[in-house]
Design a protein around this motif. Structure first.
Motif, mmCIF file in Angstrom:
data_model
loop_
_atom_site.group_PDB
_atom_site.id
_atom_site.type_symbol
_atom_site.label_atom_id
_atom_site.label_comp_id
_atom_site.label_asym_id
_atom_site.label_seq_id
_atom_site.Cartn_x
_atom_site.Cartn_y
_atom_site.Cartn_z
ATOM 1 N N ALA A 13 -56.307 -7.503 -47.626
ATOM 2 C CA ALA A 13 -55.781 -5.773 -46.975
ATOM 3 C C ALA A 13 -56.890 -5.374 -45.627
ATOM 4 O O ALA A 13 -56.215 -4.913 -44.871
ATOM 5 C CB ALA A 13 -57.290 -5.564 -47.949
ATOM 6 N N ARG A 14 -57.539 -6.399 -45.090
ATOM 7 C CA ARG A 14 -58.191 -6.377 -43.689
ATOM 8 C C ARG A 14 -56.898 -6.868 -42.458
ATOM 9 O O ARG A 14 -56.715 -6.085 -42.144
ATOM 10 C CB ARG A 14 -59.102 -6.964 -44.120
ATOM 11 C CG ARG A 14 -59.639 -6.967 -42.237
ATOM 12 C CD ARG A 14 -60.220 -6.168 -41.764
ATOM 13 N NE ARG A 14 -60.767 -6.622 -40.490
ATOM 14 C CZ ARG A 14 -61.614 -5.460 -39.777
ATOM 15 N NH1 ARG A 14 -61.373 -4.315 -39.721
ATOM 16 N NH2 ARG A 14 -62.159 -5.026 -38.069
ATOM 17 N N GLN A 45 -54.630 -4.210 -42.386
ATOM 18 C CA GLN A 45 -55.110 -2.818 -42.018
ATOM 19 C C GLN A 45 -55.314 -2.775 -40.411
ATOM 20 O O GLN A 45 -54.564 -2.232 -39.315
ATOM 21 C CB GLN A 45 -56.456 -2.815 -41.917
ATOM 22 C CG GLN A 45 -57.641 -1.489 -42.073
ATOM 23 C CD GLN A 45 -58.755 -1.945 -42.129
ATOM 24 O OE1 GLN A 45 -59.494 -2.113 -42.430
ATOM 25 N NE2 GLN A 45 -59.244 0.030 -42.351
ATOM 26 N N ARG A 46 -55.321 -4.309 -39.712
ATOM 27 C CA ARG A 46 -55.201 -4.776 -38.422
ATOM 28 C C ARG A 46 -53.293 -4.691 -37.641
ATOM 29 O O ARG A 46 -53.022 -4.279 -36.475
ATOM 30 C CB ARG A 46 -55.267 -6.183 -38.059
ATOM 31 C CG ARG A 46 -57.011 -6.681 -38.382
ATOM 32 C CD ARG A 46 -57.710 -7.831 -37.912
ATOM 33 N NE ARG A 46 -58.958 -8.093 -38.060
ATOM 34 C CZ ARG A 46 -59.716 -9.102 -38.076
ATOM 35 N NH1 ARG A 46 -59.109 -10.553 -38.436
ATOM 36 N NH2 ARG A 46 -60.825 -9.200 -38.597
ATOM 37 N N ALA A 105 -52.670 -1.375 -37.474
ATOM 38 C CA ALA A 105 -53.913 -0.604 -35.879
ATOM 39 C C ALA A 105 -52.847 -0.660 -34.593
ATOM 40 O O ALA A 105 -52.697 -0.641 -33.671
ATOM 41 C CB ALA A 105 -55.213 -1.284 -35.812
#
Length: 170
Positions: free
Chosen positions: A97-98, A101-102, A105
């Motif tokens: 998930a991280r 997200q990166r 972005a």
């Protein structure tokens, strides 16, 4: 005078032997009497069992000492984690998930770089610049202030008497 040795009466001899036997008997009995210091005593009293209300030192109870020690250890661990940026192990789901997200972005930042400036977005591509383009609020105020200043100049010039007078009609 060979046989002239004094003879002891048998009673005296018996008492002597009795005294020797008695002393022998007393010495053997006295060796069997234990020393009072060596006699077995009552076993030492067992100390009270340790529980949470036992006073350990400085008047603090055991649970208070454990709490103070735990807070100290926790503070040291938190400080070390903040200084050295230790990471707590995460699950695979959190890691993915991280990462997503990166990536999102990064993609958003790249699209922001390709967006044209706002003044280019208000113009229609391929058309000539139009005078009736939408004005901003600051442009409207500036045009109003210049028109009012021109009107005030005209009014001042009208109020000045001139040598030329026009005949009035009407």
């Amino acid at each position: 005078m060979v046989g002239d040795q004094p003879v002891c009466p048998p009673q005296l001899l018996l008492r002597g032997w009795g005294a020797v036997l008695l002393s022998q008997c007393l010495s053997s009995v006295s060796s069997q009497v234990p020393d009072p210091e060596l006699l077995p005593t009552d076993p030492p009293k067992k100390p009270d069992p340790v529980n949470s209300e036992t006073v350990v030192f400085w008047g603090l109870r055991l649970w208070q000492v454990i709490a103070i020690f735990s807070v100290f250890v926790l503070a040291v661990v938190i400080t070390l984690c903040c200084i050295f940026k230790c990471r707590i192990p995460r699950t695979k789901k959190e890691i993915e998930a991280r990462h997503a997200q990166r990536q999102a972005a990064k993609k958003y930042a790249n699209t922001l770089e390709t967006v044209p400036p706002l003044n280019e977005l208000t113009e229609i591509p391929g058309s000539a610049p139009d005078a009736s383009a939408v004005q901003t609020v600051s442009e409207q105020i500036q045009t109003q202030s210049t028109s009012t200043s021109q009107l005030s100049v005209v009014r001042v010039s009208e109020e000045q008497p001139s040598s030329l007078t026009l005949p009035e009609t009407g």
